[in-house]
Design a protein around this motif. Sequence first.
Motif, short mmCIF file in Angstrom:
data_model
loop_
_atom_site.label_atom_id
_atom_site.label_comp_id
_atom_site.label_asym_id
_atom_site.label_seq_id
_atom_site.Cartn_x
_atom_site.Cartn_y
_atom_site.Cartn_z
N SER A 61 0.39 -1.01 -0.23
CA SER A 61 0.02 -0.06 0.26
C SER A 61 1.16 1.03 0.00
CB SER A 61 -1.01 -0.13 1.21
OG SER A 61 -1.51 1.02 1.41
N ILE A 62 1.88 1.13 0.54
CA ILE A 62 3.07 2.87 1.25
C ILE A 62 3.03 2.57 -0.22
CG2 ILE A 62 4.97 3.83 2.00
CD1 ILE A 62 3.79 2.00 5.02
N MET A 63 3.55 1.85 -0.97
CA MET A 63 4.66 1.50 -2.27
C MET A 63 3.79 2.26 -3.11
SD MET A 63 7.68 -0.79 -2.45
CE MET A 63 6.62 -2.29 -2.65
N ARG A 64 2.34 1.47 -3.37
CA ARG A 64 0.90 2.22 -4.70
C ARG A 64 0.62 3.60 -3.86
NH1 ARG A 64 -2.62 -3.16 -4.21
NH2 ARG A 64 -1.29 -4.21 -5.95
N LEU B 224 -10.83 2.17 3.93
CA LEU B 224 -10.52 2.21 3.15
C LEU B 224 -8.88 3.83 2.57
CD1 LEU B 224 -13.69 5.07 4.62
CD2 LEU B 224 -14.06 3.08 2.61
N VAL B 225 -8.18 3.39 3.62
CA VAL B 225 -7.04 3.85 3.23
C VAL B 225 -6.22 2.87 2.57
CG1 VAL B 225 -6.88 6.30 4.97
CG2 VAL B 225 -6.00 4.12 4.78
N SER B 226 -6.72 1.79 2.67
CA SER B 226 -5.50 0.41 1.93
C SER B 226 -5.65 1.02 0.78
CB SER B 226 -5.92 -0.36 2.49
OG SER B 226 -7.20 -0.67 2.12
N GLU B 227 -6.13 1.27 0.18
CA GLU B 227 -5.98 1.59 -1.67
C GLU B 227 -6.15 3.18 -1.79
OE1 GLU B 227 -4.89 -0.31 -4.28
OE2 GLU B 227 -5.11 -2.65 -3.48
N LYS B 228 -5.18 3.55 -2.48
CA LYS B 228 -4.82 5.37 -2.59
C LYS B 228 -7.14 5.89 -3.60
CE LYS B 228 -3.09 9.24 -3.76
NZ LYS B 228 -3.47 9.61 -4.72
N ALA B 229 -6.92 4.45 -4.12
CA ALA B 229 -8.58 5.01 -5.19
C ALA B 229 -9.40 4.66 -4.20
CB ALA B 229 -8.26 3.91 -6.34
N THR B 230 -9.37 3.73 -3.59
CA THR B 230 -10.84 3.85 -2.87
C THR B 230 -11.01 5.50 -1.74
OG1 THR B 230 -9.96 1.22 -2.14
CG2 THR B 230 -11.69 2.80 -0.90
N ALA B 231 -9.86 5.45 -1.19
CA ALA B 231 -9.61 6.89 -0.69
C ALA B 231 -9.98 7.90 -1.26
CB ALA B 231 -8.38 7.19 0.39
N ASP B 232 -9.02 8.24 -2.20
CA ASP B 232 -10.03 9.45 -2.72
C ASP B 232 -11.39 9.14 -3.34
OD1 ASP B 232 -7.02 10.16 -3.10
OD2 ASP B 232 -6.83 9.62 -5.18
N TYR B 233 -11.66 7.88 -3.95
CA TYR B 233 -13.22 8.39 -3.95
C TYR B 233 -14.15 8.25 -3.58
CZ TYR B 233 -17.55 5.41 -6.10
OH TYR B 233 -18.72 4.75 -6.30
N PHE B 234 -13.67 7.68 -1.77
CA PHE B 234 -14.68 8.06 -0.56
C PHE B 234 -14.39 9.53 -0.67
CE2 PHE B 234 -13.98 9.10 3.66
CZ PHE B 234 -15.92 9.38 4.35
N GLU B 235 -13.20 10.16 -0.81
CA GLU B 235 -13.35 11.57 -0.38
C GLU B 235 -14.29 12.26 -1.50
OE1 GLU B 235 -10.43 13.50 2.53
OE2 GLU B 235 -9.03 12.78 0.88
N GLU B 236 -14.09 12.10 -2.38
CA GLU B 236 -14.88 12.54 -3.86
C GLU B 236 -16.67 12.57 -3.26
OE1 GLU B 236 -14.24 11.55 -8.08
OE2 GLU B 236 -16.45 12.77 -7.93
N VAL B 237 -16.94 11.32 -2.99
CA VAL B 237 -18.41 11.21 -1.97
C VAL B 237 -19.10 11.98 -0.82
CG1 VAL B 237 -20.22 9.59 -2.14
CG2 VAL B 237 -18.64 9.01 -3.47
N ALA B 238 -18.18 11.95 -0.17
CA ALA B 238 -18.46 12.29 1.40
C ALA B 238 -18.52 13.78 1.33
CB ALA B 238 -16.94 12.10 2.51
N LYS B 239 -17.90 14.60 0.20
CA LYS B 239 -17.74 16.45 0.30
C LYS B 239 -18.80 16.31 -0.02
CE LYS B 239 -14.98 17.94 -3.03
NZ LYS B 239 -13.80 18.07 -3.94
N GLY B 240 -19.33 17.74 1.74
CA GLY B 240 -20.75 18.00 2.07
C GLY B 240 -21.75 17.37 2.17
N ARG B 241 -20.87 15.69 2.00
CA ARG B 241 -22.36 14.29 2.48
C ARG B 241 -21.97 13.92 4.01
NH1 ARG B 241 -21.61 13.70 -3.06
NH2 ARG B 241 -23.35 15.05 -3.50
N ASP B 242 -22.68 13.42 4.19
CA ASP B 242 -22.56 12.83 5.47
C ASP B 242 -21.63 11.33 5.59
OD1 ASP B 242 -22.64 11.04 7.52
OD2 ASP B 242 -24.64 11.36 7.88
N ALA B 243 -20.05 11.48 6.11
CA ALA B 243 -19.30 10.87 5.72
C ALA B 243 -20.00 9.13 6.46
CB ALA B 243 -17.92 11.49 6.49
N LYS B 244 -20.39 9.14 7.73
CA LYS B 244 -20.83 8.29 8.18
C LYS B 244 -21.28 6.74 7.14
CE LYS B 244 -19.72 4.69 11.01
NZ LYS B 244 -19.19 3.96 10.21
N LEU B 245 -22.76 7.97 6.32
CA LEU B 245 -23.29 6.88 5.83
C LEU B 245 -22.83 6.57 4.35
CD1 LEU B 245 -26.68 6.36 4.97
CD2 LEU B 245 -26.40 8.99 3.67
N THR B 246 -21.84 7.38 4.15
CA THR B 246 -21.54 7.34 2.92
C THR B 246 -20.21 5.65 2.81
OG1 THR B 246 -20.83 10.24 2.24
CG2 THR B 246 -18.75 8.37 1.52
#
Length: 483
Positions: free
Chosen positions: A184-187, A328-350
Amino acid sequence: MGYMIEGETGPWEVVIGLEVHAQVISKAKLFSGAAAHFGSEPNTQVSFVDAAFPGMLPVINRECVAQALRTGLGLNAHINLVSRFDRKNYFYPDLPAGYQISQYQHPIVGHGSIEIELADGTTKTIGITRLHLEQDAGKSLHDQHPTKSYIDLNRAGVALMEIVSEPDMRSPEEAGAYLRKLRSIMRYLGTCDGNMEEGSLRADINVSVRKPGEPFRTRCEVKNVNSIRFVMQAIEAEARRQVEVWESGGVVEQETRLFDPQRGVTRAMRSKEEAHDYRYFPDPDLLPLVIDEAWLEELRANLPELPDAKKRRFMQHYGLSAYDATLLVSEKATADYFEEVAKGRDAKLTANWVMGELFAVLNRTGRSIEQSPVSAQALGELLDLLADGTISGRIAKDVFEIMVETGEAPAVIVERKGLRQVTDTGAIEQAVTAVLAAHPKEVAAYKAGKERLFGFFVGQVMKAMAGKANPALVNEILKHKLG
Ligand code: ADP
Ligand code: MG
């Protein structure tokens, strides 16, 4: 006590250290300008240096050095501003020079560490002994001709980082977590793609066993295991074998072994070679590698946010649990996806939707998040419809399934299928009245004290209204009519 192997003489502790070979992401090889691309036609990416023609001189690739430094920084490791390349001499058909250029006494990266997360929620720090740069070998192809072996030198000279851990791991789980975290770190860093099937990440496993409290005993090395699952299986198999050897009065010999995944056992390959067998000496074709401090600082300043820092931020900023943040952070792409959805929304629900519905679909269809059939934007729109009460939670799941199949926008699906949530109290009252009238026995039982039946009535009303009724209103009206 942690993971132990139960022998006839009591419990045995397993000691594990890993040597990982990680292929550096770079356009060209470590000491030549030939391409380092995977999967090309055999022998189409071979320079005279890689083929070891006499008189050819290696020239170090600055980008490969930068990648090793970035990785060292990402592993919280000491960077050696002066390091040196040595020749490690051995004969192998896929090694035309008769030696591998590697780093022996003076590696580019020294001591570091990795923090791993375990299933029980605890964390553990695993020491990194060193990271050094070296060349990969070519590949023998034994399946192309009935009596001959072919050689493909495309891989010869490709840059590898050998990352050696301290013998700090004590279970297959810890070794698996270490490899996942390292990958994960190297990716995140963009220094190794971590693709184990393509051989970009290979692990040699060192295993020994001991009675708790004893000093370390002799280890064996299991070579070139190419999946995390096999690494974990190989450790277990090798540790059990060693316990049997010790308990039957034998002595574990230091040797190199291979894991046979089909049979789930390791078998001896060769007795362990010692460093002096390789006749290491400084490569006279290469100057010592001296790192400019300003360059190192520039690389440090440009490091991306790494998984541990991102995890802390996700917990603080979004209020997520350690467990959710880790996932959520184990893959960078997953973390990015989550943050895009969570922007301005309920983070726990996201987080629940990403780890629940979305991960389920990705698992089911064998896709990565980059190939997700539902974009972050589309999932966000769906959550908006849920949040503003246009659809209920149950309907949202149905809409999501249709999004996966058709790729339509959620609002389009809701309109086309008439899935808007019913908040018209008149319509819900009608349904409630009809359901109660159809189930006189249950109503009587409920009134006699069988309160669990309330859920049954809710279910019936929802069914009658095709799941579209507002659940809070259904509850309220039912309570009123029943009591
Ligand atoms: P070599 O280069 O000969 O393989 P190293 O000293 O570099 O030997 O060690 C290689 C790996 O073996 C390291 O990952 C280290 O953590 C691990 N190791 C050393 N001693 C033991 C032991 N007793 N049991 C398990 N692993 C060990
Ligand atoms: Mg070694």
